[in-house]
Motif scaffolding. Structure first.
Motif, PDB file in Angstrom:
ATOM      1  N   THR A  43     -14.889  12.886  10.462  1.00 28.55           N
ATOM      2  CA  THR A  43     -15.658  13.046  11.769  1.00 28.55           C
ATOM      3  C   THR A  43     -16.578  11.928  12.055  1.00 28.55           C
ATOM      4  O   THR A  43     -17.213  11.903  13.143  1.00 28.55           O
ATOM      5  CB  THR A  43     -16.391  14.422  11.692  1.00 28.55           C
ATOM      6  OG1 THR A  43     -17.216  14.614  10.273  1.00 28.55           O
ATOM      7  CG2 THR A  43     -15.354  15.522  11.521  1.00 28.55           C
ATOM      8  N   THR A  44     -17.106  11.288  10.792  1.00 30.00           N
ATOM      9  CA  THR A  44     -18.185  10.029  11.001  1.00 30.00           C
ATOM     10  C   THR A  44     -17.325   8.928  10.453  1.00 30.00           C
ATOM     11  O   THR A  44     -17.075   8.828   9.330  1.00 30.00           O
ATOM     12  CB  THR A  44     -19.414  10.517  10.384  1.00 30.00           C
ATOM     13  OG1 THR A  44     -19.968  11.527  10.959  1.00 30.00           O
ATOM     14  CG2 THR A  44     -20.311   9.273  10.433  1.00 30.00           C
ATOM     15  N   ILE A  68     -12.916  12.382  15.036  1.00 34.44           N
ATOM     16  CA  ILE A  68     -14.193  11.420  14.915  1.00 34.44           C
ATOM     17  C   ILE A  68     -15.228  11.750  16.127  1.00 34.44           C
ATOM     18  O   ILE A  68     -14.605  11.753  17.264  1.00 34.44           O
ATOM     19  CB  ILE A  68     -13.833  10.063  14.904  1.00 34.44           C
ATOM     20  CG1 ILE A  68     -12.827   9.658  13.784  1.00 34.44           C
ATOM     21  CG2 ILE A  68     -15.162   9.238  14.778  1.00 34.44           C
ATOM     22  CD1 ILE A  68     -12.285   8.418  13.962  1.00 34.44           C
ATOM     23  N   GLU A  69     -16.123  12.196  15.990  1.00 39.80           N
ATOM     24  CA  GLU A  69     -17.351  12.527  16.703  1.00 39.80           C
ATOM     25  C   GLU A  69     -18.409  11.654  16.574  1.00 39.80           C
ATOM     26  O   GLU A  69     -19.131  11.196  17.793  1.00 39.80           O
ATOM     27  CB  GLU A  69     -17.833  13.961  16.674  1.00 39.80           C
ATOM     28  CG  GLU A  69     -16.809  15.047  16.917  1.00 39.80           C
ATOM     29  CD  GLU A  69     -17.352  16.672  16.675  1.00 39.80           C
ATOM     30  OE1 GLU A  69     -18.413  16.673  16.235  1.00 39.80           O
ATOM     31  OE2 GLU A  69     -16.602  17.477  17.058  1.00 39.80           O
ATOM     32  N   ASN A  70     -18.708  11.037  15.587  1.00 33.38           N
ATOM     33  CA  ASN A  70     -19.735  10.127  15.187  1.00 33.38           C
ATOM     34  C   ASN A  70     -19.226   8.705  14.928  1.00 33.38           C
ATOM     35  O   ASN A  70     -18.533   8.683  13.880  1.00 33.38           O
ATOM     36  CB  ASN A  70     -20.864  10.579  14.258  1.00 33.38           C
ATOM     37  CG  ASN A  70     -21.276  12.101  14.727  1.00 33.38           C
ATOM     38  OD1 ASN A  70     -21.642  12.217  15.779  1.00 33.38           O
ATOM     39  ND2 ASN A  70     -20.980  13.273  14.103  1.00 33.38           N
ATOM     40  N   PHE A  71     -19.830   7.663  15.378  1.00 30.96           N
ATOM     41  CA  PHE A  71     -19.533   6.305  15.052  1.00 30.96           C
ATOM     42  C   PHE A  71     -21.007   5.792  14.720  1.00 30.96           C
ATOM     43  O   PHE A  71     -21.776   5.668  15.614  1.00 30.96           O
ATOM     44  CB  PHE A  71     -18.983   5.383  16.173  1.00 30.96           C
ATOM     45  CG  PHE A  71     -17.415   5.735  16.608  1.00 30.96           C
ATOM     46  CD1 PHE A  71     -16.643   5.802  15.547  1.00 30.96           C
ATOM     47  CD2 PHE A  71     -17.009   6.405  17.745  1.00 30.96           C
ATOM     48  CE1 PHE A  71     -15.176   5.739  15.748  1.00 30.96           C
ATOM     49  CE2 PHE A  71     -15.860   6.759  17.917  1.00 30.96           C
ATOM     50  CZ  PHE A  71     -14.759   6.478  16.848  1.00 30.96           C
ATOM     51  N   ASN A  76     -15.523   0.112  14.576  1.00 25.70           N
ATOM     52  CA  ASN A  76     -15.061   1.025  13.774  1.00 25.70           C
ATOM     53  C   ASN A  76     -13.640   1.199  13.878  1.00 25.70           C
ATOM     54  O   ASN A  76     -13.062   1.663  12.563  1.00 25.70           O
ATOM     55  CB  ASN A  76     -15.840   2.361  14.235  1.00 25.70           C
ATOM     56  CG  ASN A  76     -17.075   2.480  14.610  1.00 25.70           C
ATOM     57  OD1 ASN A  76     -17.721   1.599  15.627  1.00 25.70           O
ATOM     58  ND2 ASN A  76     -18.148   2.594  13.604  1.00 25.70           N
ATOM     59  N   ALA A  95     -14.479  11.507  20.744  1.00 26.84           N
ATOM     60  CA  ALA A  95     -15.869  10.817  20.793  1.00 26.84           C
ATOM     61  C   ALA A  95     -16.576  10.904  21.995  1.00 26.84           C
ATOM     62  O   ALA A  95     -16.086  10.244  22.842  1.00 26.84           O
ATOM     63  CB  ALA A  95     -16.180   9.439  19.889  1.00 26.84           C
ATOM     64  N   LYS A  97     -19.749   9.329  22.395  1.00 32.20           N
ATOM     65  CA  LYS A  97     -20.459   8.013  22.243  1.00 32.20           C
ATOM     66  C   LYS A  97     -19.733   6.976  21.615  1.00 32.20           C
ATOM     67  O   LYS A  97     -19.289   7.328  20.445  1.00 32.20           O
ATOM     68  CB  LYS A  97     -21.844   8.229  21.819  1.00 32.20           C
ATOM     69  CG  LYS A  97     -22.641   6.896  21.601  1.00 32.20           C
ATOM     70  CD  LYS A  97     -24.159   7.324  21.119  1.00 32.20           C
ATOM     71  CE  LYS A  97     -25.073   6.092  20.877  1.00 32.20           C
ATOM     72  NZ  LYS A  97     -26.338   6.469  20.537  1.00 32.20           N
ATOM     73  N   VAL A  98     -19.442   5.658  21.969  1.00 34.37           N
ATOM     74  CA  VAL A  98     -18.826   4.899  21.275  1.00 34.37           C
ATOM     75  C   VAL A  98     -19.636   3.338  21.185  1.00 34.37           C
ATOM     76  O   VAL A  98     -20.258   3.159  21.946  1.00 34.37           O
ATOM     77  CB  VAL A  98     -17.337   4.266  21.870  1.00 34.37           C
ATOM     78  CG1 VAL A  98     -16.397   5.628  21.899  1.00 34.37           C
ATOM     79  CG2 VAL A  98     -17.643   3.973  23.207  1.00 34.37           C
ATOM     80  N   CYS A 102     -15.968  -0.726  19.273  1.00 30.67           N
ATOM     81  CA  CYS A 102     -15.474   0.393  18.570  1.00 30.67           C
ATOM     82  C   CYS A 102     -13.917   0.754  18.812  1.00 30.67           C
ATOM     83  O   CYS A 102     -13.233   0.627  17.636  1.00 30.67           O
ATOM     84  CB  CYS A 102     -16.137   1.711  19.042  1.00 30.67           C
ATOM     85  SG  CYS A 102     -15.769   3.239  18.170  1.00 30.67           S
ATOM     86  N   ALA A 121     -15.814   9.510  26.259  1.00 33.70           N
ATOM     87  CA  ALA A 121     -17.452   8.903  26.103  1.00 33.70           C
ATOM     88  C   ALA A 121     -17.949   8.513  27.367  1.00 33.70           C
ATOM     89  O   ALA A 121     -17.578   7.758  28.240  1.00 33.70           O
ATOM     90  CB  ALA A 121     -16.918   7.604  25.120  1.00 33.70           C
TER      91      ALA A 121
END
Length: 270
Positions: A43-44, A68-71, A76, A95, A97-98, A102, A121
């Motif tokens: 998820t990260t 994945i929710e958090n970068f 990434n 996600a 926010k990218v 990313c 995003a």
């Protein structure tokens, strides 16, 4: 770890919820017999965490959705599925926010990909979608909407360049465009006929060559900006041979803002 294992047909599931910097980077690169993507629980993802993870897996055709929710950091998922030439569908990308670079080149050269995933995003990092679907020659359907209200520098640059089957462009919600943000976005999308209105602001080089070579395009999208920046519309519609008319409402111009904007538009008569 498994890069170049050309006989590998099955990959292990990956239960880690956090992927540290470069942890899965190029993990299965050039595993040309791999047909199915393993379950990824992350998820990260930190910088370069999944960069090139399945690049050049030419037989990869089955995917599992990403969670994945958090970068953090940058690049990434850069080139994660690049040149996966058998891939017809893409995993979900949830996600909101990218980060910088990313998804850069994430599906570039996936010549069998027919449908792009939704891209929800609203916060974008520099270059985040650059060349994401470049040369996906069979891509027929892009995301319905690109919801970000502010588009960072080069975020959409070359995003769909060479997608020859794409007929409809995503709705671009942006109110503020940064430098080169949409440059070459739909370059050589020869089947594109339907495009949405564009932003009332235009950053330097923002729309440069955006629709160059879109030979099926018959009308220019609404261009509401009244104050232009350097090269913002330069070569925007070069060789769009079926465009017949255009409206340009700008009252404040800048250097080369309309440079070669309609070069080769042989049907333009109004």
């Amino acid at each position: 770890m498994f890069s170049g294992c050309s006989a590998l047909t099955k990959a292990p599931d990956l239960p880690a919820e956090t992927v540290p910097a470069s942890a899965y980077s190029y993990m299965f690169n050039q595993c040309s017999s791999l047909e199915e993507m393993p379950l990824i629980s992350a998820t990260t993802v930190e910088k370069f965490g999944m960069c090139g993870m399945f690049a050049n897996c030419s037989n990869l055709s089955k995917v599992t959705d990403l969670k994945i929710e958090n970068f953090t950091g940058y690049a990434n998922c850069n080139s994660m599925f690049k040149a996966c030439t058998s891939l017809e569908s893409a995993p979900k990308l949830p996600a909101l926010k990218v980060t910088w670079n990313c998804y850069l080149s994430m599906f570039e050269g996936c010549t069998s990909l027919k449908k792009a995933p939704a891209l929800p995003a609203a916060e974008l990092g520099t270059n985040c979608y650059q060349t994401m679907f470049k040369n996906c020659e069979k891509l027929e359907e892009g995301p319905e909407v690109l919801p970000a209200l502010t588009v960072s520098m080069e975020s959409y640059q070359q995003m769909f360049e060479g997608c020859k089957e794409l007929k409809k462009a995503p709705i671009i919600k942006a109110e503020t465009m940064s430098k080169s943000s949409c440059q070459n976005m739909f370059h050589d999308c020869i089947s594109l006929t339907n495009v949405s209105d564009l932003s009332a602001t235009a950053g330097e080089d923002c729309y440069c060559q955006m629709f160059q070579g879109c030979t099926s395009l018959t009308s220019v999208p609404n261009l509401p900006a009244t104050e232009l920046t350097t090269k913002c519309y330069a070569k925007m519609f070069v060789n769009c041979t079926n465009i017949t008319e255009a409206v340009l409402p700008a009252t404040t111009l800048a250097g080369q803002c309309y440079y070669a904007m309609f070069e080769g538009c042989s049907s333009l008569n109004k």
